[in-house]
Design a protein around this motif. Sequence first.
Motif, PDB file in Angstrom:
ATOM      1  N   GLU A 230       0.838  -1.197   0.000  1.00 16.29           N
ATOM      2  CA  GLU A 230       0.000   0.000   0.000  1.00 16.29           C
ATOM      3  C   GLU A 230       0.876   1.251   0.000  1.00 16.29           C
ATOM      4  OE1 GLU A 230      -3.181   0.376  -0.295  1.00 16.29           O
ATOM      5  OE2 GLU A 230      -3.710  -1.747  -0.281  1.00 16.29           O
ATOM      6  N   ALA A 231       0.408   2.285  -0.685  1.00 18.44           N
ATOM      7  CA  ALA A 231       1.117   3.564  -0.694  1.00 18.44           C
ATOM      8  C   ALA A 231       0.535   4.455   0.396  1.00 18.44           C
ATOM      9  CB  ALA A 231       0.971   4.231  -2.057  1.00 18.44           C
ATOM     10  N   GLY A 232       1.369   4.855   1.366  1.00 17.58           N
ATOM     11  CA  GLY A 232       0.903   5.707   2.447  1.00 17.58           C
ATOM     12  C   GLY A 232       0.892   7.174   2.045  1.00 17.58           C
ATOM     13  N   LEU A 233       0.314   7.997   2.917  1.00 19.37           N
ATOM     14  CA  LEU A 233       0.212   9.423   2.651  1.00 19.37           C
ATOM     15  C   LEU A 233       1.592  10.053   2.511  1.00 19.37           C
ATOM     16  CD1 LEU A 233      -1.555  11.938   2.388  1.00 19.37           C
ATOM     17  CD2 LEU A 233      -1.508  12.153   4.891  1.00 19.37           C
ATOM     18  N   ALA A 234       2.545   9.634   3.324  1.00 19.87           N
ATOM     19  CA  ALA A 234       3.895  10.196   3.248  1.00 19.87           C
ATOM     20  C   ALA A 234       4.522   9.911   1.889  1.00 19.87           C
ATOM     21  CB  ALA A 234       4.768   9.638   4.374  1.00 19.87           C
ATOM     22  N   ARG A 235       4.301   8.688   1.379  1.00 16.86           N
ATOM     23  CA  ARG A 235       4.846   8.327   0.060  1.00 16.86           C
ATOM     24  C   ARG A 235       4.220   9.190  -1.028  1.00 16.86           C
ATOM     25  NH1 ARG A 235       8.965   6.901  -3.095  1.00 16.86           N
ATOM     26  NH2 ARG A 235       8.385   5.501  -4.808  1.00 16.86           N
ATOM     27  N   MET A 236       2.931   9.413  -0.962  1.00 17.76           N
ATOM     28  CA  MET A 236       2.261  10.230  -1.970  1.00 17.76           C
ATOM     29  C   MET A 236       2.781  11.668  -1.929  1.00 17.76           C
ATOM     30  SD  MET A 236       0.236   8.165  -3.592  1.00 17.76           S
ATOM     31  CE  MET A 236      -1.009   9.183  -4.401  1.00 17.76           C
ATOM     32  N   GLU A 237       2.955  12.217  -0.729  1.00 17.87           N
ATOM     33  CA  GLU A 237       3.472  13.584  -0.606  1.00 17.87           C
ATOM     34  C   GLU A 237       4.900  13.676  -1.134  1.00 17.87           C
ATOM     35  OE1 GLU A 237       2.982  14.468   3.507  1.00 17.87           O
ATOM     36  OE2 GLU A 237       0.846  14.998   3.309  1.00 17.87           O
ATOM     37  N   GLU A 238       5.692  12.647  -0.877  1.00 21.18           N
ATOM     38  CA  GLU A 238       7.065  12.609  -1.377  1.00 21.18           C
ATOM     39  C   GLU A 238       7.094  12.644  -2.903  1.00 21.18           C
ATOM     40  OE1 GLU A 238      10.754   9.356  -1.566  1.00 21.18           O
ATOM     41  OE2 GLU A 238       9.032   9.006  -0.261  1.00 21.18           O
ATOM     42  N   LEU A 239       6.196  11.885  -3.527  1.00 24.78           N
ATOM     43  CA  LEU A 239       6.168  11.836  -4.984  1.00 24.78           C
ATOM     44  C   LEU A 239       5.640  13.126  -5.588  1.00 24.78           C
ATOM     45  CD1 LEU A 239       5.008   8.149  -5.535  1.00 24.78           C
ATOM     46  CD2 LEU A 239       7.273   9.107  -6.009  1.00 24.78           C
ATOM     47  N   VAL A 240       4.674  13.767  -4.955  1.00 24.30           N
ATOM     48  CA  VAL A 240       4.204  15.076  -5.434  1.00 24.30           C
ATOM     49  C   VAL A 240       5.357  16.080  -5.377  1.00 24.30           C
ATOM     50  CG1 VAL A 240       2.704  17.039  -4.935  1.00 24.30           C
ATOM     51  CG2 VAL A 240       1.771  14.715  -4.908  1.00 24.30           C
ATOM     52  N   ASP A 241       6.114  16.088  -4.283  1.00 27.16           N
ATOM     53  CA  ASP A 241       7.273  16.974  -4.178  1.00 27.16           C
ATOM     54  C   ASP A 241       8.257  16.728  -5.317  1.00 27.16           C
ATOM     55  OD1 ASP A 241       6.300  18.138  -1.885  1.00 27.16           O
ATOM     56  OD2 ASP A 241       7.504  16.915  -0.519  1.00 27.16           O
ATOM     57  N   LEU A 242       8.476  15.464  -5.630  1.00 26.39           N
ATOM     58  CA  LEU A 242       9.421  15.111  -6.693  1.00 26.39           C
ATOM     59  C   LEU A 242       8.907  15.596  -8.049  1.00 26.39           C
ATOM     60  CD1 LEU A 242      11.408  11.880  -7.083  1.00 26.39           C
ATOM     61  CD2 LEU A 242       9.977  12.600  -8.996  1.00 26.39           C
ATOM     62  N   LEU A 243       7.623  15.388  -8.334  1.00 23.38           N
ATOM     63  CA  LEU A 243       7.053  15.831  -9.604  1.00 23.38           C
ATOM     64  C   LEU A 243       7.245  17.335  -9.790  1.00 23.38           C
ATOM     65  CD1 LEU A 243       3.680  13.838  -9.601  1.00 23.38           C
ATOM     66  CD2 LEU A 243       5.628  13.450 -11.117  1.00 23.38           C
ATOM     67  N   LEU A 265      -1.943  11.654  -7.553  1.00 17.76           N
ATOM     68  CA  LEU A 265      -0.694  12.395  -7.759  1.00 17.76           C
ATOM     69  C   LEU A 265      -0.907  13.583  -8.681  1.00 17.76           C
ATOM     70  CD1 LEU A 265       2.186   9.766  -8.184  1.00 17.76           C
ATOM     71  CD2 LEU A 265       1.698  11.224  -6.225  1.00 17.76           C
ATOM     72  N   ILE A 266      -1.653  13.374  -9.753  1.00 13.26           N
ATOM     73  CA  ILE A 266      -1.926  14.470 -10.689  1.00 13.26           C
ATOM     74  C   ILE A 266      -2.657  15.604  -9.975  1.00 13.26           C
ATOM     75  CG2 ILE A 266      -3.257  15.097 -12.739  1.00 13.26           C
ATOM     76  CD1 ILE A 266      -2.615  12.296 -13.854  1.00 13.26           C
ATOM     77  N   GLU A 267      -3.637  15.248  -9.149  1.00  9.35           N
ATOM     78  CA  GLU A 267      -4.379  16.268  -8.411  1.00  9.35           C
ATOM     79  C   GLU A 267      -3.491  16.969  -7.388  1.00  9.35           C
ATOM     80  OE1 GLU A 267      -7.678  14.207  -6.751  1.00  9.35           O
ATOM     81  OE2 GLU A 267      -8.592  13.746  -8.706  1.00  9.35           O
ATOM     82  N   GLY A 268      -2.607  16.206  -6.740  1.00  9.22           N
ATOM     83  CA  GLY A 268      -1.700  16.804  -5.771  1.00  9.22           C
ATOM     84  C   GLY A 268      -0.738  17.781  -6.406  1.00  9.22           C
ATOM     85  N   ALA A 269      -0.229  17.425  -7.585  1.00  9.92           N
ATOM     86  CA  ALA A 269       0.672  18.332  -8.293  1.00  9.92           C
ATOM     87  C   ALA A 269      -0.082  19.576  -8.766  1.00  9.92           C
ATOM     88  CB  ALA A 269       1.312  17.610  -9.477  1.00  9.92           C
ATOM     89  N   ALA A 270      -1.316  19.395  -9.236  1.00 13.33           N
ATOM     90  CA  ALA A 270      -2.116  20.530  -9.699  1.00 13.33           C
ATOM     91  C   ALA A 270      -2.364  21.514  -8.562  1.00 13.33           C
ATOM     92  CB  ALA A 270      -3.440  20.037 -10.280  1.00 13.33           C
ATOM     93  N   ALA A 271      -2.563  20.999  -7.351  1.00 13.88           N
ATOM     94  CA  ALA A 271      -2.777  21.876  -6.201  1.00 13.88           C
ATOM     95  C   ALA A 271      -1.544  22.707  -5.884  1.00 13.88           C
ATOM     96  CB  ALA A 271      -3.167  21.040  -4.978  1.00 13.88           C
ATOM     97  N   ARG A 272      -0.401  22.253  -6.372  1.00 16.33           N
ATOM     98  CA  ARG A 272       0.858  22.990  -6.182  1.00 16.33           C
ATOM     99  C   ARG A 272       1.195  23.829  -7.415  1.00 16.33           C
ATOM    100  NH1 ARG A 272       4.255  19.667  -2.859  1.00 16.33           N
ATOM    101  NH2 ARG A 272       5.996  20.977  -3.524  1.00 16.33           N
ATOM    102  N   GLY A 273       0.274  23.899  -8.381  1.00 19.93           N
ATOM    103  CA  GLY A 273       0.494  24.697  -9.578  1.00 19.93           C
ATOM    104  C   GLY A 273       1.320  24.032 -10.646  1.00 19.93           C
ATOM    105  N   HIS A 274       1.465  22.703 -10.571  1.00 21.21           N
ATOM    106  CA  HIS A 274       2.276  21.982 -11.551  1.00 21.21           C
ATOM    107  C   HIS A 274       1.399  21.014 -12.321  1.00 21.21           C
ATOM    108  CE1 HIS A 274       5.693  20.078 -13.417  1.00 21.21           C
ATOM    109  NE2 HIS A 274       5.359  18.895 -12.912  1.00 21.21           N
ATOM    110  N   GLU A 275       1.431  21.114 -13.656  1.00 23.28           N
ATOM    111  CA  GLU A 275       0.599  20.253 -14.491  1.00 23.28           C
ATOM    112  C   GLU A 275       1.332  18.954 -14.820  1.00 23.28           C
ATOM    113  OE1 GLU A 275      -1.809  20.191 -18.765  1.00 23.28           O
ATOM    114  OE2 GLU A 275      -0.528  21.901 -18.242  1.00 23.28           O
ATOM    115  N   VAL A 276       0.670  17.850 -14.544  1.00 28.75           N
ATOM    116  CA  VAL A 276       1.166  16.524 -14.903  1.00 28.75           C
ATOM    117  C   VAL A 276       0.074  15.822 -15.693  1.00 28.75           C
ATOM    118  CG1 VAL A 276       1.998  14.300 -14.046  1.00 28.75           C
ATOM    119  CG2 VAL A 276       2.587  16.384 -12.821  1.00 28.75           C
ATOM    120  N   VAL A 277       0.453  15.163 -16.779  1.00 31.36           N
ATOM    121  CA  VAL A 277      -0.525  14.441 -17.593  1.00 31.36           C
ATOM    122  C   VAL A 277      -0.203  12.952 -17.553  1.00 31.36           C
ATOM    123  CG1 VAL A 277      -0.850  16.413 -19.138  1.00 31.36           C
ATOM    124  CG2 VAL A 277       0.836  14.641 -19.717  1.00 31.36           C
ATOM    125  N   VAL A 278      -1.179  12.149 -17.931  1.00 28.53           N
ATOM    126  CA  VAL A 278      -0.954  10.718 -18.097  1.00 28.53           C
ATOM    127  C   VAL A 278      -0.253  10.516 -19.434  1.00 28.53           C
ATOM    128  CG1 VAL A 278      -2.036   8.466 -18.387  1.00 28.53           C
ATOM    129  CG2 VAL A 278      -2.911  10.058 -16.669  1.00 28.53           C
TER     130      VAL A 278
END
Length: 329
Positions: A230-243, A265-278
């Motif tokens: 399972e991917a935890g919240l910390a892992r998801m935040e880490e990956l958004v930071d990396l993106l 992840l896409i939504e998390g990056a968008a909330a930080r003003g960064h566009e990520v696409v599939v």
Amino acid sequence: MTVTKRSVLGLAACVAAGIAAAGLVGPQPARAQAEAPVEVVATTGMIADAARAVGGDLVEVTALMGAGIDPHAYRQTRTDILALANADLVVWNGLYLEAQMEEFLLDLADRGPVVAVAEALPEDRLVAHDDYEGRFDPHVWMDPRLWSGVVEAVRDALVSVAPEHEAAFAANAEAHLADIARLADYADGVLASVPEGSRVLLSAHDAFNYFGRAYGFEVLGIQGISTESEAGLARMEELVDLLVSRDIGAIFVESSVSDRNIRALIEGAAARGHEVVVGGELFSDAMGEPGTYEGTYIGMIDHNATTIARALGGEAPERGMDGRLAAGT
């Protein structure tokens, strides 16, 4: 490690009941030489494809897991048990890919020809598992040159049960290995065209480590090697930071894994003003639909290499190596 070196102290009650129901009492008789095709049961589509390529008209191959099926979580059904019990040869990946079936398959190996073909590869060519000492990443098909060793293991397994067809199996294997070598050369070329700074492959789980090693990509998975993790919240935040920090603009979904975490992840990056696409859908633990080019091993890897190269700024023909990929790849 091979199945002949493994001992099983006992089966779980449900598996024992399944074997009894299938009529597996004592060792099964060896295959009689006959005009009938060799009955082969393979766990995954990739292994089934290798068996069909090597066996040709001399074999009849059944794949337990089709398109979109996750082998990490797959459990054998009663129908599977009957097919496995009646096969002349059973071929499976091993390396703990078929985690929920392993105990059953190891027990079945005491009763007839059952071969974990990926475990024929030398350990020094395998990627060690991050979390379990003595275990290895099972996704060996992601490197075509490494997969060639699995094709050879399938050939040897077929010869072991039908030695009268050794010459045909050897010729078929040689032709298939030549196709795989051409595929590997194609992947070398298109993936080398991706700018070095863009060679980051982020997908749902760690299925692409062999790909990354072969083609010089940094590979990141939201989940671990098994989709059961399972991917935890910390892992998801880490990956958004990396993106955001590395300006990564494309990530990939997988055909056999839910895209829920990718969308998060896409939504998390968008909330930080960064566009990520599939960047596209990749085949990870299963091939495409039967009867399609992407439903073959060659088509699966052609699709992945072409999709990754084009999404990350490289140059690749839209329809792949031989113009056979479905439109829109």
